[in-house]
Design a protein around this motif. Structure first.
Motif, PDB file in Angstrom:
ATOM      1  N   GLY A 576       0.761  -1.340  -0.160  1.00  0.00           N
ATOM      2  CA  GLY A 576       0.176  -0.113   0.484  1.00  0.00           C
ATOM      3  C   GLY A 576       0.580   0.930  -0.271  1.00  0.00           C
ATOM      4  N   SER A 577       2.409   1.217  -0.249  1.00  0.00           N
ATOM      5  CA  SER A 577       3.025   2.283  -0.586  1.00  0.00           C
ATOM      6  C   SER A 577       3.613   3.247  -1.159  1.00  0.00           C
ATOM      7  CB  SER A 577       4.289   1.802   0.854  1.00  0.00           C
ATOM      8  OG  SER A 577       3.483   1.575   2.067  1.00  0.00           O
ATOM      9  N   PHE A 578       2.946   2.349  -2.171  1.00  0.00           N
ATOM     10  CA  PHE A 578       3.473   2.774  -3.795  1.00  0.00           C
ATOM     11  C   PHE A 578       2.471   2.771  -4.687  1.00  0.00           C
ATOM     12  CE2 PHE A 578       7.934   2.064  -3.322  1.00  0.00           C
ATOM     13  CZ  PHE A 578       7.811   1.136  -2.004  1.00  0.00           C
ATOM     14  N   PRO A 579       1.824   3.618  -4.408  1.00  0.00           N
ATOM     15  CA  PRO A 579       0.625   4.148  -5.201  1.00  0.00           C
ATOM     16  C   PRO A 579       0.994   4.654  -6.944  1.00  0.00           C
ATOM     17  CG  PRO A 579       0.750   5.988  -4.021  1.00  0.00           C
ATOM     18  CD  PRO A 579       1.732   5.092  -3.243  1.00  0.00           C
ATOM     19  N   TRP A 580       1.909   5.419  -6.416  1.00  0.00           N
ATOM     20  CA  TRP A 580       1.933   5.522  -8.331  1.00  0.00           C
ATOM     21  C   TRP A 580       2.996   4.400  -8.986  1.00  0.00           C
ATOM     22  CZ3 TRP A 580       6.899   3.928  -9.419  1.00  0.00           C
ATOM     23  CH2 TRP A 580       7.686   3.657  -7.748  1.00  0.00           C
ATOM     24  N   ALA A 581       2.687   3.352  -8.730  1.00  0.00           N
ATOM     25  CA  ALA A 581       3.408   2.168  -9.125  1.00  0.00           C
ATOM     26  C   ALA A 581       2.360   1.451 -10.184  1.00  0.00           C
ATOM     27  CB  ALA A 581       3.752   1.306  -9.115  1.00  0.00           C
ATOM     28  N   SER A 582       1.609   2.010 -11.204  1.00  0.00           N
ATOM     29  CA  SER A 582       0.258   1.357 -11.428  1.00  0.00           C
ATOM     30  C   SER A 582      -0.040   1.180 -12.447  1.00  0.00           C
ATOM     31  CB  SER A 582      -0.574   2.697 -12.195  1.00  0.00           C
ATOM     32  OG  SER A 582      -0.091   3.766 -12.893  1.00  0.00           O
ATOM     33  N   GLU A 583       1.661   1.212 -13.562  1.00  0.00           N
ATOM     34  CA  GLU A 583       1.889   0.079 -14.213  1.00  0.00           C
ATOM     35  C   GLU A 583       2.263  -1.448 -13.870  1.00  0.00           C
ATOM     36  OE1 GLU A 583       3.440   2.155 -17.393  1.00  0.00           O
ATOM     37  OE2 GLU A 583       2.596   3.268 -17.918  1.00  0.00           O
ATOM     38  N   SER A 584       3.605  -0.534 -12.896  1.00  0.00           N
ATOM     39  CA  SER A 584       3.427  -2.686 -12.457  1.00  0.00           C
ATOM     40  C   SER A 584       3.926  -2.235 -11.097  1.00  0.00           C
ATOM     41  CB  SER A 584       5.222  -2.358 -13.088  1.00  0.00           C
ATOM     42  OG  SER A 584       6.144  -3.794 -12.496  1.00  0.00           O
ATOM     43  N   PRO A 585       3.276  -2.568 -10.575  1.00  0.00           N
ATOM     44  CA  PRO A 585       3.073  -2.663  -9.025  1.00  0.00           C
ATOM     45  C   PRO A 585       3.678  -2.667  -8.224  1.00  0.00           C
ATOM     46  CG  PRO A 585       1.068  -2.937  -9.690  1.00  0.00           C
ATOM     47  CD  PRO A 585       2.188  -3.794 -10.631  1.00  0.00           C
ATOM     48  N   VAL A 586       4.298  -2.899  -6.982  1.00  0.00           N
ATOM     49  CA  VAL A 586       5.431  -2.570  -5.956  1.00  0.00           C
ATOM     50  C   VAL A 586       4.763  -3.631  -4.532  1.00  0.00           C
ATOM     51  CG1 VAL A 586       6.916  -1.876  -4.325  1.00  0.00           C
ATOM     52  CG2 VAL A 586       7.112  -0.888  -6.555  1.00  0.00           C
ATOM     53  N   SER A 587       5.474  -4.897  -5.063  1.00  0.00           N
ATOM     54  CA  SER A 587       4.971  -5.904  -3.457  1.00  0.00           C
ATOM     55  C   SER A 587       5.814  -6.930  -3.477  1.00  0.00           C
ATOM     56  CB  SER A 587       3.624  -6.561  -4.569  1.00  0.00           C
ATOM     57  OG  SER A 587       3.972  -7.599  -5.396  1.00  0.00           O
ATOM     58  N   LEU A 588       6.245  -7.829  -2.465  1.00  0.00           N
ATOM     59  CA  LEU A 588       7.192  -8.532  -2.083  1.00  0.00           C
ATOM     60  C   LEU A 588       6.548  -9.905  -2.014  1.00  0.00           C
ATOM     61  CD1 LEU A 588       7.138  -8.874   1.149  1.00  0.00           C
ATOM     62  CD2 LEU A 588       7.875  -6.630   1.027  1.00  0.00           C
ATOM     63  N   SER A 589       7.228 -10.742  -1.701  1.00  0.00           N
ATOM     64  CA  SER A 589       6.973 -12.220  -1.420  1.00  0.00           C
ATOM     65  C   SER A 589       7.760 -12.940   0.258  1.00  0.00           C
ATOM     66  CB  SER A 589       7.171 -13.257  -2.574  1.00  0.00           C
ATOM     67  OG  SER A 589       6.123 -12.767  -3.762  1.00  0.00           O
ATOM     68  N   ALA A 590       7.782 -13.360   0.884  1.00  0.00           N
ATOM     69  CA  ALA A 590       8.196 -13.749   1.373  1.00  0.00           C
ATOM     70  C   ALA A 590       8.091 -15.079   2.412  1.00  0.00           C
ATOM     71  CB  ALA A 590       7.894 -12.962   3.291  1.00  0.00           C
ATOM     72  N   GLY A 591       8.701 -15.578   3.204  1.00  0.00           N
ATOM     73  CA  GLY A 591       9.565 -17.187   3.421  1.00  0.00           C
ATOM     74  C   GLY A 591       9.635 -17.212   4.901  1.00  0.00           C
ATOM     75  N   VAL A 592       9.640 -17.522   5.319  1.00  0.00           N
ATOM     76  CA  VAL A 592       9.184 -17.558   7.115  1.00  0.00           C
ATOM     77  C   VAL A 592      10.059 -19.180   7.413  1.00  0.00           C
ATOM     78  CG1 VAL A 592       8.750 -16.864   9.331  1.00  0.00           C
ATOM     79  CG2 VAL A 592       8.114 -15.882   7.451  1.00  0.00           C
ATOM     80  N   ALA A 593      11.324 -19.268   8.067  1.00  0.00           N
ATOM     81  CA  ALA A 593      11.791 -20.335   8.399  1.00  0.00           C
ATOM     82  C   ALA A 593      12.204 -19.839  10.176  1.00  0.00           C
ATOM     83  CB  ALA A 593      12.729 -20.986   8.063  1.00  0.00           C
ATOM     84  N   ALA A 594      11.502 -21.351  11.106  1.00  0.00           N
ATOM     85  CA  ALA A 594      12.287 -21.077  11.390  1.00  0.00           C
ATOM     86  C   ALA A 594      13.261 -21.989  12.258  1.00  0.00           C
ATOM     87  CB  ALA A 594      11.661 -21.291  13.223  1.00  0.00           C
ATOM     88  N   LEU A 595      14.600 -22.045  13.249  1.00  0.00           N
ATOM     89  CA  LEU A 595      15.242 -22.592  13.724  1.00  0.00           C
ATOM     90  C   LEU A 595      15.180 -23.870  14.876  1.00  0.00           C
ATOM     91  CD1 LEU A 595      18.321 -23.226  13.368  1.00  0.00           C
ATOM     92  CD2 LEU A 595      19.192 -22.515  15.051  1.00  0.00           C
ATOM     93  N   ASP A 596      15.039 -25.355  14.415  1.00  0.00           N
ATOM     94  CA  ASP A 596      15.038 -25.456  15.864  1.00  0.00           C
ATOM     95  C   ASP A 596      16.648 -26.165  16.638  1.00  0.00           C
ATOM     96  OD1 ASP A 596      15.675 -27.883  14.257  1.00  0.00           O
ATOM     97  OD2 ASP A 596      13.618 -28.491  13.897  1.00  0.00           O
TER      98      ASP A 596
END
Length: 628
Positions: A576-596
């Protein structure tokens, strides 16, 4: 040191004396003697100059302009009279012959007469009596012209019934002559008055000039006589005694300390100079002892200087800020004999100094490395207190300023000394002596100068080391720092059985963003996302630029669920922080891992990376949790 050359009663060393017989009750200072000798001649010459200036100014301002005006008035009166004669001749010729050519000198005379009258009035504007006579003459001119000349030259006077008979013409001419004679009488009186006044003015000018020159000659003669007498007095009372004293000093310089020179002079300085020469011979006898004392002092200073060089060499051998700082404080304390030394370092990003606790050698206390690592340390603003003013003005300031205002050297009890590199103050050292002791500040400047350079080099080295662990574009920690932090955090979590999570982040379609908006805008997106991460993370979490558009976060003391919550919040914030990027929206993908307990750093990174690719395969702009 030596006793100097202060004059007092003549000194007799047994090797010869110089007697000046000073009697301060009856002698006069040299300046007063010279003044009494030369003042009359100087006053006379000054008076001569004033007389000459006064005469020139007086004659130039009052007499000379008046003479010029009177001469101009005399010339104008004569010109006006000549113009009236031309007018009379023209009128009489015209009446006798009726030839119009006789009117030409009449008209010319009228013009010349008017011009001469104007000049006459202007020249006599400063002479009221003469001006009244001039106006009377002008009135007589105008009366003759209006009553006789103007009718006689008018064509209507000879036409019609008014044509004059011969008797009438004779009578007219007689009346015209009478009016002209009246004018001539007034004009003659005017010219005579002008000539008389001009004669008196010129006579006054001549007499004033003669009197001034005679007075000037008399004053100059007296001044020259006084100057000659003054020269004789100076020769007798100053020059000759000084010549004798000079001869005596030359013999003393050659090693002859015998003989006596008697100097008697009403001039105090000359008399005291003889006594000073006697003091000089006594001072020469003391030079051997002084040389021995100075030699001992030079040996002591040489030893201290050698010690300073050794300390300076030690300061230059290390780039460790901790070691350099501690060694500098201890060296300053050792060299100055201070009971307490404190170091204040200047923050580069603001006008304040941070105190670093420094203690003498042999204690277990240490000093903080940099202002950024100081928590709760004392801070002073530049310009406030002795420390702040020392930093602002770049000079030593006494710590006890009340004692400084009472006189004496207050820096011997406590002082703030700036550490200067070039024209910039990088810090301040404060030194405090023990009660009853005094600081030894000799040669301390050299040590502080060397210490400032060493300290600055250590700080610059630390800054370079810090930059090597930071990503230049985003300001986040770089891959090198990540590898070190990951190993430390995994080892700590495994040792103490504490949770540790990692979030691997990749910006979706980042190449498309660069292609659509340009690489500059792509760099801005990376910087903005890094700023959003810094705002969302806790103080215990650390964000890194893993490579390219990949970012990651290490989260100690955090399990997978809490890490996923934070990652989801960050994903939504970016979306929701880059409204100007209409032709190519800015987003991210994330992977979460925990240590045992069974995993190592590589497996934690691999798990987070697999979760990230799962998020991308699932459609991007989402967060996935690693699954065993």
């Amino acid at each position: 040191m030596g006793r100097g050359f202060e004059p007092h009663t003549p000194y007799d060393s047994g090797r010869g004396t110089v007697s000046s017989s000073p009697d301060t009750d009856r002698t006069l200072p040299l300046r007063r003697t010279a003044t009494r000798t030369l003042l009359p001649s100087l006053v006379g010459l000054g008076a001569s100059l004033l007389i000459l200036v006064a005469v020139v100014v007086g004659l130039g301002v009052s007499v000379s302009p008046r003479i010029g005006d009177l001469r101009a008035a005399a010339d104008a009166a004569q010109d006006a009279h000549d113009a009236m004669l031309d007018q009379q001749s023209g009128v009489r010729g015209y009446l006798a012959t009726r030839d119009p050519s006789f009117l030409e000198p009449y008209e010319t005379g009228r013009e010349q007469g008017r011009a001469a009258d104007n000049e006459l009035v202007t020249a006599l504007s400063g002479e009221p009596d003469l001006l009244a006579d001039a106006l009377a003459a002008i009135d007589a001119q105008q009366a003759w012209q209006e009553q006789w000349a103007a009718p006689a030259t008018s064509d209507t006077w000879y036409s019609g019934e008014g044509r004059p008979t011969e008797d009438r013409l004779t009578e007219f001419l007689a009346g015209s002559k009478g009016a002209f004679d009246d004018y001539a009488e007034v004009d003659h009186a005017l010219q005579a008055a002008i000539d008389d006044e001009l004669t008196r003015a010129e006579s006054t000018f001549t007499w004033a000039l003669v009197v001034a020159m005679v007075t000037l000659a008399v004053v100059v003669g007296l001044s020259l006589f006084a100057l000659l007498r003054g020269r004789q007095r100076l020769e007798q009372h100053v020059v000759r005694p000084i010549v004798r004293l000079t001869e005596r000093t030359e013999r003393i310089a050659a090693g002859d300390l015998t003989g006596e020179v008697s100097v008697r002079s009403p001039v105090r300085e000359v008399s005291l100079l003889g006594a000073g020469i006697a003091e000089m011979t006594a001072a020469l006898a003391d030079r051997a002892d002084e040389a021995s004392t100075r030699e001992s002092e030079l040996v002591r200073r040489s030893e201290r200087l050698q010690h300073v060089l050794e300390l300076s060499r030690e300061l230059s051998e290390s780039l460790s800020l901790r070691y350099t700082t501690l060694r500098l404080v201890n060296a300053v304390q050792e060299l100055s004999g201070a009971a307490r030394v404190e170091l204040w370092l200047h923050r580069q990003d603001r006008q304040e100094l941070v105190r670093y606790d420094a203690f003498g050698a042999g204690t277990s206390e240490t000093i903080a490395l940099a202002p950024e690592e100081t928590t709760g340390g004392e801070v002073v603003e530049v310009g406030i207190g002795a420390v702040g003013r020392s930093a602002r003005y770049g000079r030593a300031i006494p710590l006890d300023e009340r004692r400084s205002s009472q006189g004496g050297d207050a820096t011997e009890a406590g002082v703030a000394i700036p550490m200067v590199i070039g024209a910039r103050v990088i810090g301040v050292l404060t030194l405090e002596a023990a009660d009853g002791d005094r600081l030894d500040l000799d040669l301390l400047d050299a040590l502080i100068l060397q210490g400032s350079s060493a300290l600055q080099s250590a700080r610059l080295h630390g800054e370079v080391e810090e930059r090597s662990r930071r990503d230049a574009l985003t300001g986040l920690a770089n891959r090198r720092q990540f590898d070190e932090d990951l190993a430390d955090n995994v080892a700590r979590a495994v040792r103490y059985h504490r949770p540790l999570s990692m979030v691997m982040i990749d910006l979706d379609h980042f190449k498309r963003i660069n292609d659509t908006y340009g690489h500059s805008r792509g760099d801005e997106v990376l910087q903005d996302v890094a700023a959003l991460m810094a705002a969302e993370l806790r103080d215990t979490d650390t964000a890194y630029r893993y490579g390219g558009e990949e970012l990651c976060v290490l989260m100690p003391e955090t399990d997978a669920t809490a890490a996923r919550t934070l990652a989801e919040r960050l994903r939504a914030r970016v979306a929701g922080s880059f409204p100007w990027a209409s032709e190519s929206p800015v987003s991210l993908s994330a992977g979460v891992a925990a240590l045992d307990d069974a995993r190592d750093p590589a497996s934690l990174v691999g798990a987070a990376d697999r979760a990230l690719y799962a998020a991308k395969r699932g459609g991007r702009n989402r967060v996935e949790l690693a699954v065993d």
